[in-house]
Design an enzyme around this catalytic site. Structure first.
Site, PDB file in Angstrom:
ATOM      1  CG  ASP A 264      10.663  -3.467  -3.041  1.00 40.22           C
ATOM      2  OD1 ASP A 264      11.809  -3.269  -3.486  1.00 40.22           O
ATOM      3  OD2 ASP A 264       9.632  -3.296  -3.702  1.00 40.22           O
ATOM      4  CG  ASP A 265       8.189  -4.446   1.818  1.00 40.34           C
ATOM      5  OD1 ASP A 265       8.199  -3.498   1.008  1.00 40.34           O
ATOM      6  OD2 ASP A 265       7.230  -5.224   1.938  1.00 40.34           O
ATOM      7  CG  HIS A 315       9.376   0.219  -0.758  1.00 40.12           C
ATOM      8  ND1 HIS A 315       8.864   0.249  -2.031  1.00 40.12           N
ATOM      9  CD2 HIS A 315       8.718  -0.807  -0.134  1.00 40.12           C
ATOM     10  CE1 HIS A 315       7.946  -0.694  -2.159  1.00 40.12           C
ATOM     11  NE2 HIS A 315       7.830  -1.338  -1.022  1.00 40.12           N
ATOM     12  CG  HIS A 319       4.623  -0.662   2.143  1.00 34.66           C
ATOM     13  ND1 HIS A 319       3.555  -1.209   1.494  1.00 34.66           N
ATOM     14  CD2 HIS A 319       5.714  -1.231   1.580  1.00 34.66           C
ATOM     15  CE1 HIS A 319       3.965  -2.093   0.611  1.00 34.66           C
ATOM     16  NE2 HIS A 319       5.291  -2.122   0.638  1.00 34.66           N
ATOM     17  CG  HIS A 406       9.327  -8.239  -0.545  1.00 33.66           C
ATOM     18  ND1 HIS A 406       8.886  -8.945  -1.634  1.00 33.66           N
ATOM     19  CD2 HIS A 406       8.725  -7.037  -0.598  1.00 33.66           C
ATOM     20  CE1 HIS A 406       8.018  -8.201  -2.310  1.00 33.66           C
ATOM     21  NE2 HIS A 406       7.902  -7.028  -1.693  1.00 33.66           N
TER      22      HIS A 406
HETATM   23 ZN    ZN Z   1       6.679  -3.123  -0.600  1.00 36.52          ZN
END
Ligand code: ZN
Length: 432
Positions: A264-265, A315, A319, A406
Site C-alpha cells: 500500500d501507499d 488505495h 488516503h 508498504h
Molecule cells: Zn495505507
C-alpha cells in the site's frame, strides 16, 4: 572567594549555553541531512500521516515543508487535551502530488484534518516553478495579457455551469460567480494537461461543501486569448496510450499453496523499484494498492510494475478514512484515483483497498470494485525492520494468505524479499 564563586556560576552558564548551541547545531544538520519523507504516527487519539515532497528545487521544497509542518502543529494544538467524541479518532492526512508540465512543475498539497464534527476540513495549496529558471511562479506567468483574467473568469463560469447541468447538481449562480471572479487567487490550482487548462476549485469556492472539489478542463482551442502562445499545445496523443501487461501461465501454479504480497501507499522510486528488480528471481508477482496522488509523479515505476504483470489496485487518492466522508466525496476519492491510473496505464483498476480497511456498504456497492483487505499484518510501518517483516510473514504464512506491507519503506521491501527466499524453500510460490 565570593568573586570566584560568581565566576564559576558565570562559567557554568556559559558552558550550558555552549552545549545548547552545539546540540541545536547538530539537530539542524541532522534534520537537513536526514530529511524525513514520510511521517506516520498512530496514537490512541489520532492518526497523523504526512508525505513530504522531495523536489529538486531546494528553496521551494523547504518552503512547502515549512507550510506542511505549520499545518501539522496547528492540528496537534487543536486536539491537545481533547477527549475523543464517539470514539472517532482525530486524523491528519497531508499529501502532495507533483505535476510535471512542459515548462513548469506544479506541486499540489492537500491536507485533510478531522478534529471532530461531521467531516474533514480540507486545505489546498499549489506551488509552481519554472523548469528552466527554477523560479517560483503563479498563474499570472502563463496568462497572455491584462484582459486574460477576465476571459478566464468567463470561460470558467461557462464550464462550471456545464458541469453542474451535466451532473444535475443545480449549482447556485451567485456562488459560482463569486468563486470565479477575476482575481488571481481564484485560479491558484491549475494544470496544463494534454486536453487543456485544468482548473480545480476546492469545496466552498464555487459550490457547497457536499459537492466536493470541482474540476473543469478548458480546451486549448478556447484559450488563444487567455494563455501565452508557448503554453498552448497544438496536438497531443496522450489519450491513446494503452500499455500491454505481460501475461503469465497460471497453470504452473495449479495445486500449489499460494500467498499474496500486497503493498500500500506507493508507488515510490527506491523501494518499489528494488522490489520489482527482485521478483523474477522468485517467479513472483505482487499487488500494489497505489495512492492516486502519487501516480503521476511515479508513473514510470507504475508502468514498469504493470507491464511485468503485477496487479495494480487503488488505495484511493488522499488516503482518507472513507467512512468519515459523505458518500459523494468518498466516491470522488475513488473515481479520481481510477481516472488517474487510467490516464497512465490505459485501464482502470478493479481492486480497492480502503485506507485503514474502512469502507461502508454504500460506498462499496457504488464503487463497483472488489474490496481487498488482508489477514497478515506485518506492521512494517511501525517497526521499519526487515527481519521482523520477514519473520511475521513466514511465521503466519498459509495458503490463500494476503500480506499487508508498504512499498515506501526499504525495510518493508527487504523483508518481503527475504520472506520470498524463505517461502520458496517451503514450496510456497507467490502469486498476485
Ligand atoms: Zn495505507
Amino acid at each position: 572567594m565570593r568573586s570566584k564563586r560568581r565566576l564559576n556560576k558565570k562559567g557554568k552558564i556559559l558552558i550550558g549555553a555552549f552545549i545548547i548551541l552545539i546540540v541545536t547545531l547538530i539537530t539542524i544538520t541532522f534534520l537537513k541531512k536526514n530529511f524525513i519523507e514520510h511521517e506516520l504516527i498512530e496514537t490512541k487519539n489520532y492518526t497523523l500521516k504526512v508525505d513530504y515532497p522531495q523536489i529538486d528545487n531546494k528553496e521551494l521544497n523547504e518552503k512547502i515543508i515549512k507550510y506542511m509542518q505549520k499545518q501539522k502543529e496547528q492540528f496537534l494544538m487543536s486536539i491537545k487535551n481533547q477527549d475523543l467524541i464517539n470514539n472517532e479518532k482525530y486524523d491528519f492526512q497531508a499529501t502532495y502530488s507533483k505535476d510535471e508540465m512542459d515548462k513548469i512543475t506544479g506541486i499540489h498539497i492537500t491536507i485533510y484534518s478531522y478534529i471532530g464534527g461531521s467531516h474533514y476540513v480540507r486545505d489546498y495549496k499549489s506551488y509552481y516553478y519554472d523548469n528552466k529558471t527554477q523560479e517560483e511562479i503563479t498563474i499570472r506567468k502563463i496568462l497572455k495579457d491584462d484582459k486574460s483574467l477576465n476571459k478566464l473568469s468567463g470561460l470558467s463560469y461557462y464550464f462550471i455551469t456545464e458541469y453542474s447541468n451535466e451532473n444535475q447538481l443545480n449549482f447556485n449562480e451567485d456562488f459560482i460567480k463569486s468563486g470565479i471572479s477575476p482575481k488571481l487567487e481564484n485560479f491558484s490550482h491549475f494544470s496544463l494537461t494534454g486536453k487543456g487548462l485544468e482548473l480545480l476549485f476546492p469545496p466552498y469556492q464555487v459550490a457547497s461543501y457536499n459537492n466536493g472539489e470541482i474540476k473543469i478542463t478548458i480546451p486549448y482551442k478556447e484559450l488563444k486569448e487567455v494563455l501565452k502562445q508557448e503554453y498552448i499545445k497544438v496536438k497531443d496523443n496522450e489519450d491513446s496510450k494503452i500499455i500491454i501487461a505481460e501475461s503469465r501461465n497460471l497453470e504452473l501454479f495449479k495445486g500449489k499453496k499460494l500467498i499474496a504480497f500486497t503493498f500500500d501507499d506507493g508507488p515510490s522510486l527506491g523501494p518499489t523499484n528494488k522490489l520489482l528488480d527482485n521478483l523474477d528471481k522468485y517467479n513472483a508477482r505482487v499487488t500494489f494498492f497505489t495512492l492516486g496522488s502519487r501516480v503521476k509523479e511515479y508513473q514510470d515505476t507504475l508502468i514498469r510494475a504493470y507491464k511485468m504483470g503485477n496487479q495494480i489496485g487503488s488505495h484511493t487518492y488522499n488516503h482518507l478514512n472513507l467512512t468519515k466522508l459523505d458518500d459523494y466525496n468518498a466516491l470522488l476519492e475513488i473515481k479520481k484515483t481510477n481516472d488517474t491510473i487510467k490516464g497512465v496505464l490505459g485501464v482502470e483498476p478493479n481492486l480497492i483497498r480502503p485506507p485503514y480497511g474502512n469502507i461502508n456498504s454504500v460506498i462499496k456497492e457504488a464503487s463497483n470494485m472488489y474490496t481487498i483487505l488482508w489477514n497478515i499484518d506485518t506492521e512494517d510501518w511501525k517497526y521499519r525492520d526487515a527481519n521482523r517483516v520477514a519473520d511475521e510473514i513466514v511465521k503466519n504464512a498459509h495458503d490463500g494468505a494476503i500480506v499487508l506491507m508498504h512499498d515506501i519503506y526499504t525495510t518493508s521491501v527487504d523483508g518481503a524479499i527475504m520472506a520470498m527466499e524463505r517461502l520458496e524453500k517451503k514450496d510456497m510460490p507467490l502469486l498476485q
